[in-house]
Design a protein around this motif. Sequence first.
Motif, PDB file in Angstrom:
ATOM      1  N   THR A  97       0.747  -1.254  -0.133  1.00 50.12           N
ATOM      2  CA  THR A  97       0.247   0.170   0.131  1.00 50.12           C
ATOM      3  C   THR A  97       0.717   1.204   0.204  1.00 50.12           C
ATOM      4  O   THR A  97       0.566   2.210  -0.804  1.00 50.12           O
ATOM      5  CB  THR A  97      -1.170   0.108   1.236  1.00 50.12           C
ATOM      6  OG1 THR A  97      -1.705  -1.234   1.090  1.00 50.12           O
ATOM      7  CG2 THR A  97      -1.878   1.336   1.313  1.00 50.12           C
ATOM      8  N   VAL A  98       1.885   1.262   0.856  1.00 48.36           N
ATOM      9  CA  VAL A  98       2.535   2.453   1.008  1.00 48.36           C
ATOM     10  C   VAL A  98       3.373   2.716  -0.468  1.00 48.36           C
ATOM     11  O   VAL A  98       3.684   3.761  -1.006  1.00 48.36           O
ATOM     12  CB  VAL A  98       3.773   2.468   2.138  1.00 48.36           C
ATOM     13  CG1 VAL A  98       4.981   3.336   2.148  1.00 48.36           C
ATOM     14  CG2 VAL A  98       2.787   2.336   3.564  1.00 48.36           C
ATOM     15  N   SER A 100       2.427   1.741  -3.502  1.00 47.62           N
ATOM     16  CA  SER A 100       1.444   2.173  -4.627  1.00 47.62           C
ATOM     17  C   SER A 100       1.278   3.303  -4.320  1.00 47.62           C
ATOM     18  O   SER A 100       1.048   4.177  -5.384  1.00 47.62           O
ATOM     19  CB  SER A 100       0.499   0.996  -4.810  1.00 47.62           C
ATOM     20  OG  SER A 100      -0.077   1.268  -3.501  1.00 47.62           O
ATOM     21  N   LEU A 101       0.988   3.967  -3.115  1.00 42.62           N
ATOM     22  CA  LEU A 101       0.707   5.332  -2.955  1.00 42.62           C
ATOM     23  C   LEU A 101       1.703   6.044  -3.344  1.00 42.62           C
ATOM     24  O   LEU A 101       1.554   7.140  -3.790  1.00 42.62           O
ATOM     25  CB  LEU A 101      -0.022   5.426  -1.550  1.00 42.62           C
ATOM     26  CG  LEU A 101      -1.504   5.060  -1.323  1.00 42.62           C
ATOM     27  CD1 LEU A 101      -1.687   5.171   0.336  1.00 42.62           C
ATOM     28  CD2 LEU A 101      -2.314   5.536  -2.048  1.00 42.62           C
ATOM     29  N   THR A 104       2.323   6.536  -6.882  1.00 40.92           N
ATOM     30  CA  THR A 104       1.225   7.144  -7.774  1.00 40.92           C
ATOM     31  C   THR A 104       1.443   8.708  -7.336  1.00 40.92           C
ATOM     32  O   THR A 104       1.225   9.399  -8.444  1.00 40.92           O
ATOM     33  CB  THR A 104      -0.061   6.466  -7.247  1.00 40.92           C
ATOM     34  OG1 THR A 104      -0.297   5.187  -7.236  1.00 40.92           O
ATOM     35  CG2 THR A 104      -1.370   7.266  -7.816  1.00 40.92           C
ATOM     36  N   ALA A 105       1.603   9.009  -6.044  1.00 43.63           N
ATOM     37  CA  ALA A 105       2.012  10.435  -5.817  1.00 43.63           C
ATOM     38  C   ALA A 105       3.088  10.966  -6.694  1.00 43.63           C
ATOM     39  O   ALA A 105       3.177  12.182  -7.106  1.00 43.63           O
ATOM     40  CB  ALA A 105       2.117  10.491  -4.370  1.00 43.63           C
ATOM     41  N   CYS A 108       2.042  11.500 -10.052  1.00 48.02           N
ATOM     42  CA  CYS A 108       1.111  12.791 -10.198  1.00 48.02           C
ATOM     43  C   CYS A 108       1.907  13.794 -10.123  1.00 48.02           C
ATOM     44  O   CYS A 108       1.383  14.803 -10.956  1.00 48.02           O
ATOM     45  CB  CYS A 108       0.119  12.467  -9.163  1.00 48.02           C
ATOM     46  SG  CYS A 108      -1.107  11.512  -9.483  1.00 48.02           S
TER      47      CYS A 108
END
Length: 125
Positions: A97-98, A100-101, A104-105, A108
């Motif tokens: 989770t960490v 992938s977030l 993604t950040a 972006c």
Amino acid sequence: MQWLKYILALMSLVGLWFVGLSLSGFIPLPASLLGLLVLLLGLMWLKRIPPALLKVSQFVLGHMLVLFVPATMGVLLYAEKLADNLLWLILSIVVSTVLSLGITAWICQRLWQPTDQPPATPHDD
């Protein structure tokens, strides 16, 4: 005759799953995802959602909880094995989770340019 449209809409959703199933032999993705991609392309080509398909889709999504019963039962059947590996499961979930977030950040931030500032120009030194 309205019920016939609903039956055809449901059959088209199931048919798209079969299309995804046949494509999954060539593309290494789940059949359901490939079927959804084909549906998306078809709806983009139509530029509208047929009313019968919208109604059937809303009904199926509203009752999606029933589709998760087999997965829940599988978790219950393997509860002992899951409990033995609980620390590793939690650790893998947190790390993935960490990651992938974070990725993604980062993507972006690299792709998103604020509209109120002009693009950066190179300076001659």
